[in-house]
Design an enzyme around this catalytic site. Structure first.
Site, PDB file in Angstrom:
ATOM      1  CG  ASP A 111      24.155  73.571   6.588  1.00 47.19           C
ATOM      2  OD1 ASP A 111      25.118  72.932   7.027  1.00 47.19           O
ATOM      3  OD2 ASP A 111      22.972  73.192   6.714  1.00 47.19           O
ATOM      4  CG  ASP A 201      23.688  74.134   0.749  1.00 47.55           C
ATOM      5  OD1 ASP A 201      23.285  75.017  -0.031  1.00 47.55           O
ATOM      6  OD2 ASP A 201      22.929  73.437   1.442  1.00 47.55           O
ATOM      7  CG  HIS A 250      25.123  69.694   3.881  1.00 45.80           C
ATOM      8  ND1 HIS A 250      24.124  70.029   4.740  1.00 45.80           N
ATOM      9  CD2 HIS A 250      25.038  70.557   2.839  1.00 45.80           C
ATOM     10  CE1 HIS A 250      23.443  71.059   4.233  1.00 45.80           C
ATOM     11  NE2 HIS A 250      23.991  71.386   3.083  1.00 45.80           N
ATOM     12  CG  ASP A 252      29.147  68.136   7.682  1.00 46.11           C
ATOM     13  OD1 ASP A 252      28.194  67.629   7.074  1.00 46.11           O
ATOM     14  OD2 ASP A 252      29.061  69.205   8.315  1.00 46.11           O
ATOM     15  NE  ARG A 269      25.745  58.431   3.320  1.00 46.80           N
ATOM     16  CZ  ARG A 269      25.390  59.409   4.129  1.00 46.80           C
ATOM     17  NH1 ARG A 269      26.187  60.453   4.296  1.00 46.80           N
ATOM     18  NH2 ARG A 269      24.248  59.366   4.779  1.00 46.80           N
ATOM     19  CB  CYS A 358      25.559  70.646  11.054  1.00 44.87           C
ATOM     20  SG  CYS A 358      25.564  68.984  10.411  1.00 44.87           S
TER      21      CYS A 358
HETATM   22  N1  ARG Z   1      23.907  64.223   4.390  1.00 47.40           N
HETATM   23  C1  ARG Z   1      24.179  64.025   5.762  1.00 47.40           C
HETATM   24  C2  ARG Z   1      23.527  62.757   6.255  1.00 47.40           C
HETATM   25  O1  ARG Z   1      22.369  62.716   6.583  1.00 47.40           O
HETATM   26  C3  ARG Z   1      23.818  65.186   6.628  1.00 47.40           C
HETATM   27  C4  ARG Z   1      24.849  66.250   6.630  1.00 47.40           C
HETATM   28  C5  ARG Z   1      24.505  67.359   7.539  1.00 47.40           C
HETATM   29  N2  ARG Z   1      25.552  68.339   7.522  1.00 47.40           N
HETATM   30  C6  ARG Z   1      25.351  69.638   7.662  1.00 47.40           C
HETATM   31  N3  ARG Z   1      26.418  70.416   7.629  1.00 47.40           N
HETATM   32  N4  ARG Z   1      24.169  70.165   7.777  1.00 47.40           N
HETATM   33  O2  ARG Z   1      24.161  61.754   6.312  1.00 47.40           O
END
Ligand code: ARG
Length: 376
Positions: A111, A201, A250, A252, A269, A358
Site C-alpha cells: 500500500d 496509495d 487498491h 490488486d 467489477r 498486499c
Molecule cells: N479493494 C480490495 C477488495 O476488497 C482490497 C484490496 C486490498 N489490497 C491491498 N493492497 N491492500 O476487493
C-alpha cells in the site's frame, strides 16, 4: 566480486522473476478507526465493534506465523526477504492539521511502496491513520540507498488531509456495506476524496513495464494520478475505474497482470478505461481473463476487505504464483493457465491489511522496462 553492491533495486512489472521482496509484519497492528476517508463496518459477531487499540496478541501471533511462513516459502525459492520495523502504532497521529487516535500497522507493504525501476516511491496515502506508515519502511529504504548507488527514494508530497480533502458526510447515514448507495456514487466516479491535493496509495498502481495502470477511487484521486504522470514522464500512466465496487481501493483485487499478454479482471467489477483506450489490452494482443469465483461467500470476519482477496496472489515468476490455500477455484484456474501454484495459509493475516500481494512490496525483479502496449 568486491565492488558489487549487495542490493539492487529494480522492478518494472508484476511478473518477472522475483529476487528481493519486503514482507510485512503484524506486530503492533491496531484495529482501524473510522475517519473521514473510510467508515469501518465490522459485523457484530466480529466482537470488535467499538473497540480500538492493538489487535489481541493471539491474533497478532497467528498472523505473524502466516507472514513468517510466506517469508520462508519465498526464501526457499531463492528470494531475498526483508521485513519492516514496526513502530508503536497505537500512538495518535498528529500533525498541525489533524489528529487521529491510532495508526494501523505495517503488514500491507504494497500500500505504501511503489517500485518503478530503480526508484521506490513512498505514496502520499490518503487515510489519516496511515500518514506515518512509511516510517516502518525507512530503515530498509535507507539500507537500500546505502547499498545500491543507483537506487532512488522519493517521498510523494505529504498531504495535509484537512477536512477539505474529503467530501463532507460521504458515508453519513450509511456504511460501506450499504452497497447500493455507495456504488451508485462510485459508479459516477464520485469518490470520498476531493481534488485539493494529490492523493494516492501505492497499491492503486499496477505495473506492466512502460505502462502503469492506476485505479481512481477512494484512496487515489485524479491529482494523485496526475502527480504520478508528471513524476514518471517515461511511462504511460493510465487511469482506470471499476464499476459496481462499494469500496474502490487498491487495484490488486480488480486488475492483476499475470504475464506479458495476460491480465486478470474481476467479473463483478467491469473495468472502465479512459476514453479512446477502451480496448487498450486487446488492441495490443493482451487477453483479459476473468478471475474464478472466490471460495468464500463472506469476508474473513475481522477483515474489512472483500471476498475478492481470492485474486490477491503473488507472482514469483511467469510460471509460479503463491496463493491462499483455501481459494481452491482461483488456484485451479491459475493451474489451468499454466502456473505452478504454491498454496499457503494466509487468512489469519487478512485483518492486518489484506492477502499475499498486499503484504509484499517488490525490491528486485529481473528484467527491464518493456513496451508491451505499443498501440496506444
Ligand atoms: N479493494 C480490495 C477488495 O476488497 C482490497 C484490496 C486490498 N489490497 C491491498 N493492497 N491492500 O476487493
Amino acid at each position: 566480486m568486491e565492488n558489487t553492491p549487495r542490493t539492487v533495486v529494480s522492478s518494472w512489472n508484476e511478473w518477472d522473476p522475483l529476487k528481493h521482496v519486503i514482507v510485512g509484519v503484524a506486530t503492533n497492528g491496531c484495529i482501524p478507526v473510522s475517519e473521514p476517508a473510510i467508515e469501518y463496518d465490522f459485523a457484530p459477531e466480529s466482537g470488535i465493534v467499538g473497540r480500538t487499540g492493538p489487535w489481541a496478541e493471539e491474533l497478532v501471533g497467528r498472523a505473524n506465523e502466516e507472514l513468517d511462513n510466506l517469508a520462508r516459502v519465498l526464501r526457499g525459492l531463492g528470494v531475498r526477504v526483508d521485513r519492516p520495523t514496526p513502530i508503536a502504532f497505537d500512538q495518535p497521529v498528529k500533525t498541525p492539521d489533524f489528529e487521529h487516535p491510532s495508526m494501523i500497522g505495517c503488514m500491507p507493504a504494497r500500500d505504501v511502496l511503489l517500485t518503478v525501476g530503480n526508484e521506490m516511491i513512498e505514496a502520499t496515502m490518503s487515510y489519516r491513520a496511515r500518514w506515518f506508515e512509511y516510517l516502518a519502511y525507512r530503515p530498509l529504504l535507507m539500507k537500500y540507498f546505502e547499498e545500491d548507488p543507483r537506487m532512488r527514494i522519493t517521498s510523494a508530497p505529504k498531504p495535509r488531509l484537512t477536512a477539505a480533502s474529503y467530501k463532507q458526510g460521504y458515508f453519513e447515514n450509511t456504511s460501506i456495506s450499504d452497497f447500493g448507495r455507495i456504488v451508485s456514487r462510485a459508479d459516477q466516479q464520485d469518490y470520498v476524496t476531493t481534488e485539493v491535493e494529490p492523493l494516492f496509495d501505492a497499491a492503486d498502481a499496477t505495473r506492466c513495464g512502460r505502462d502503469l495502470f492506476v485505479q481512481h477511487g477512494f484512496t487515489t484521486n485524479l491529482k494523485g494520478i496526475d502527480w504520478l504522470r508528471r513524476h514518471l514522464p517515461n511511462h504511460r500512466v493510465h487511469r482506470v475505474n471499476f464499476r459496481n465496487d462499494p469500496d474502490p481501493v487498491h487495484i490488486d483485487c480488480s486488475l492483476v497482470p499475470l504475464r506479458p499478454g495476460l491480465v486478470m479482471g474481476n467479473p463483478d467489477r467491469p473495468i472502465v478505461m479512459e476514453p479512446g483506450k477502451e480496448d487498450l489490452f486487446t488492441r495490443n494482443g493482451w487477453e483479459v481473463v476473468m478471475a474464478a469465483k472466490p471460495a468464500h461467500a463472506k469476508p474473513q470476519p475481522l477483515c474489512y476487505y472483500s471476498i475478492w482477496l481470492s485474486m490477491n496472489f503473488l507472482t514469483v515468476d511467469p510460471k509460479t504464483v503463491i496463493c491462499e490455500e483455501t481459494e481452491v477455484y482461483q488456484n485451479e484456474q491459475l493451474s489451468k493457465l499454466g502456473f505452478n501454484v504454491i498454496p499457503i495459509p494466509f487468512r489469519n493475516a487478512y485483518p492486518f491489511g489484506g492477502s499475499i500481494h498486499c503484504a509484499t512490496a517488490d525490491v528486485h525483479r529481473e528484467g527491464s522496462c518493456e513496451d508491451l502496449f505499443p498501440k496506444q
